[in-house]
Design a protein around this motif. Structure first.
Motif, PDB file in Angstrom:
ATOM      1  N   LYS A  78      45.899  31.526  51.800  1.00 55.80           N
ATOM      2  CA  LYS A  78      45.609  32.891  52.248  1.00 55.80           C
ATOM      3  C   LYS A  78      46.387  33.831  51.336  1.00 55.80           C
ATOM      4  N   LEU A  79      45.702  34.845  50.822  1.00 57.67           N
ATOM      5  CA  LEU A  79      46.344  35.809  49.936  1.00 57.67           C
ATOM      6  C   LEU A  79      46.242  37.209  50.520  1.00 57.67           C
ATOM      7  N   ASP A  80      47.278  37.993  50.296  1.00 57.26           N
ATOM      8  CA  ASP A  80      47.306  39.405  50.644  1.00 57.26           C
ATOM      9  C   ASP A  80      47.869  40.107  49.405  1.00 57.26           C
ATOM     10  N   VAL A  81      46.981  40.726  48.629  1.00 60.58           N
ATOM     11  CA  VAL A  81      47.337  41.238  47.306  1.00 60.58           C
ATOM     12  C   VAL A  81      47.358  42.768  47.315  1.00 60.58           C
ATOM     13  N   PRO A  82      48.500  43.393  46.988  1.00 63.28           N
ATOM     14  CA  PRO A  82      48.516  44.853  46.876  1.00 63.28           C
ATOM     15  C   PRO A  82      47.867  45.291  45.559  1.00 63.28           C
ATOM     16  N   VAL A  83      47.163  46.418  45.619  1.00 65.37           N
ATOM     17  CA  VAL A  83      46.478  46.947  44.435  1.00 65.37           C
ATOM     18  C   VAL A  83      46.860  48.411  44.281  1.00 65.37           C
ATOM     19  N   LYS A  84      47.212  48.785  43.050  1.00 67.81           N
ATOM     20  CA  LYS A  84      47.544  50.183  42.759  1.00 67.81           C
ATOM     21  C   LYS A  84      47.101  50.456  41.323  1.00 67.81           C
ATOM     22  N   LEU A  85      46.152  51.373  41.153  1.00 68.16           N
ATOM     23  CA  LEU A  85      45.616  51.689  39.827  1.00 68.16           C
ATOM     24  C   LEU A  85      45.389  53.181  39.688  1.00 68.16           C
ATOM     25  N   ASP A  86      45.468  53.645  38.451  1.00 65.21           N
ATOM     26  CA  ASP A  86      45.095  55.008  38.110  1.00 65.21           C
ATOM     27  C   ASP A  86      43.874  54.934  37.199  1.00 65.21           C
ATOM     28  N   PHE A  87      42.963  55.864  37.386  1.00 58.67           N
ATOM     29  CA  PHE A  87      41.758  55.952  36.565  1.00 58.67           C
ATOM     30  C   PHE A  87      41.685  57.340  35.939  1.00 58.67           C
ATOM     31  N   ALA A  88      41.136  57.397  34.734  1.00 56.77           N
ATOM     32  CA  ALA A  88      40.926  58.663  34.036  1.00 56.77           C
ATOM     33  C   ALA A  88      39.595  58.566  33.309  1.00 56.77           C
ATOM     34  N   PRO A  89      38.997  59.727  32.957  1.00 50.50           N
ATOM     35  CA  PRO A  89      37.751  59.669  32.182  1.00 50.50           C
ATOM     36  C   PRO A  89      37.929  58.825  30.927  1.00 50.50           C
ATOM     37  N   GLU A  90      36.856  58.204  30.496  1.00 50.41           N
ATOM     38  CA  GLU A  90      36.893  57.229  29.403  1.00 50.41           C
ATOM     39  C   GLU A  90      37.605  57.756  28.157  1.00 50.41           C
ATOM     40  N   ASP A  91      37.320  58.988  27.724  1.00 50.24           N
ATOM     41  CA  ASP A  91      37.952  59.522  26.513  1.00 50.24           C
ATOM     42  C   ASP A  91      39.449  59.752  26.708  1.00 50.24           C
ATOM     43  N   GLU A  92      39.874  60.198  27.889  1.00 47.26           N
ATOM     44  CA  GLU A  92      41.292  60.417  28.168  1.00 47.26           C
ATOM     45  C   GLU A  92      42.044  59.084  28.267  1.00 47.26           C
ATOM     46  N   LEU A 139      43.888  37.515  39.107  1.00 46.77           N
ATOM     47  CA  LEU A 139      45.276  37.597  38.659  1.00 46.77           C
ATOM     48  C   LEU A 139      46.260  37.050  39.697  1.00 46.77           C
ATOM     49  N   ALA A 140      45.890  37.111  40.979  1.00 43.94           N
ATOM     50  CA  ALA A 140      46.786  36.670  42.047  1.00 43.94           C
ATOM     51  C   ALA A 140      46.746  35.160  42.274  1.00 43.94           C
ATOM     52  N   LEU A 141      45.726  34.483  41.765  1.00 47.00           N
ATOM     53  CA  LEU A 141      45.595  33.041  41.994  1.00 47.00           C
ATOM     54  C   LEU A 141      46.655  32.263  41.211  1.00 47.00           C
ATOM     55  N   ASP A 142      47.180  31.226  41.828  1.00 53.80           N
ATOM     56  CA  ASP A 142      48.140  30.351  41.163  1.00 53.80           C
ATOM     57  C   ASP A 142      47.376  29.504  40.147  1.00 53.80           C
ATOM     58  N   PRO A 143      47.723  29.570  38.860  1.00 54.69           N
ATOM     59  CA  PRO A 143      46.978  28.792  37.859  1.00 54.69           C
ATOM     60  C   PRO A 143      47.219  27.285  37.971  1.00 54.69           C
ATOM     61  N   TYR A 144      48.329  26.862  38.594  1.00 60.82           N
ATOM     62  CA  TYR A 144      48.642  25.447  38.785  1.00 60.82           C
ATOM     63  C   TYR A 144      48.990  25.217  40.259  1.00 60.82           C
ATOM     64  N   PRO A 145      47.994  25.300  41.126  1.00 58.45           N
ATOM     65  CA  PRO A 145      48.283  25.218  42.565  1.00 58.45           C
ATOM     66  C   PRO A 145      48.730  23.823  42.996  1.00 58.45           C
ATOM     67  N   ARG A 146      49.717  23.794  43.871  1.00 59.39           N
ATOM     68  CA  ARG A 146      50.188  22.537  44.447  1.00 59.39           C
ATOM     69  C   ARG A 146      50.107  22.628  45.955  1.00 59.39           C
ATOM     70  N   LYS A 147      49.598  21.579  46.538  1.00 58.18           N
ATOM     71  CA  LYS A 147      49.527  21.467  47.988  1.00 58.18           C
ATOM     72  C   LYS A 147      50.956  21.530  48.528  1.00 58.18           C
ATOM     73  N   PRO A 148      51.208  22.213  49.627  1.00 54.52           N
ATOM     74  CA  PRO A 148      52.571  22.292  50.165  1.00 54.52           C
ATOM     75  C   PRO A 148      53.154  20.897  50.406  1.00 54.52           C
ATOM     76  N   GLY A 149      54.394  20.712  49.965  1.00 48.17           N
ATOM     77  CA  GLY A 149      55.084  19.446  50.161  1.00 48.17           C
ATOM     78  C   GLY A 149      54.828  18.404  49.084  1.00 48.17           C
ATOM     79  N   VAL A 150      53.959  18.688  48.118  1.00 53.52           N
ATOM     80  CA  VAL A 150      53.638  17.729  47.065  1.00 53.52           C
ATOM     81  C   VAL A 150      54.461  18.042  45.824  1.00 53.52           C
ATOM     82  N   SER A 151      55.027  16.999  45.240  1.00 51.39           N
ATOM     83  CA  SER A 151      55.759  17.183  43.989  1.00 51.39           C
ATOM     84  C   SER A 151      55.308  16.112  43.008  1.00 51.39           C
TER      85      SER A 151
END
Length: 175
Positions: A78-92, A139-151
């Protein structure tokens, strides 16, 4: 998963927007992101406008299954990802990204740690909230996910085992 919003529809004091993946969209999104499955994906944003610039803040919540890199078993995430972005016109936005570029023949790299990222471009007066949601989820996904308790434990070297290089040396000598 496209959900465009025109900047004219965004009020100065804030506009609420919800992006929710339909049941038909979940499987293709999971395949695109390399997930075992995607059960739910929802994002809630508040967009506010100041002239032609837009500020987006919100959260993405999702329920999914990733495949463990050790056991290859799917496990729930389960993921809860905060997002914060600014946008401006393409030329700016393009001008802000190019600030500091020089025409010198030498390469000079300067890293400013306390400086904000340049704003994202608003293309043709539209912001695609679906694309923003998928980008931040990826971007929030773990690229090398491990099941909890597994090493992972490397296999123990066998006593008297020959090194691979020693075996190659024997082959080269013709032993």
């Amino acid at each position: 998963m496209s959900q465009p919003i025109r900047i004219e529809a965004i009020r100065q004091r804030g506009t609420e927007a919800v992006v929710k993946a339909s049941a038909e969209q979940l499987a293709p999104i999971a395949a695109m992101l390399g997930l075992a499955s995607l059960e739910a994906l929802e994002a809630r944003y508040t967009l506010s406008r100041n002239g032609e610039r837009v500020k987006l803040e919100g959260r993405i919540t999702t329920s999914l299954h990733q495949t463990c890199v050790v056991t290859l078993d799917p496990f729930p995430v389960k993921l809860d990802v905060p997002v914060k972005l600014d946008f401006a016109p393409e030329d700016e936005a393009g001008a802000a990204a190019r600030r500091g570029e020089r025409d010198d023949a030498e390469i000079d790299i300067e890293v400013l740690l306390n400086e904000d990222d340049p704003p994202e471009p608003i293309v043709d007066g539209v912001i695609d909230l679906g694309a923003v949601t998928l980008e931040f989820l990826a971007l929030a996904l773990d690229p090398y996910p491990r099941k909890p308790g597994v090493s992972f434990e490397a296999p123990a070297a066998e006593a008297g085992a020959e090194s691979p290089f020693a075996a190659l040396a024997k082959l080269k000598r013709g032993d």
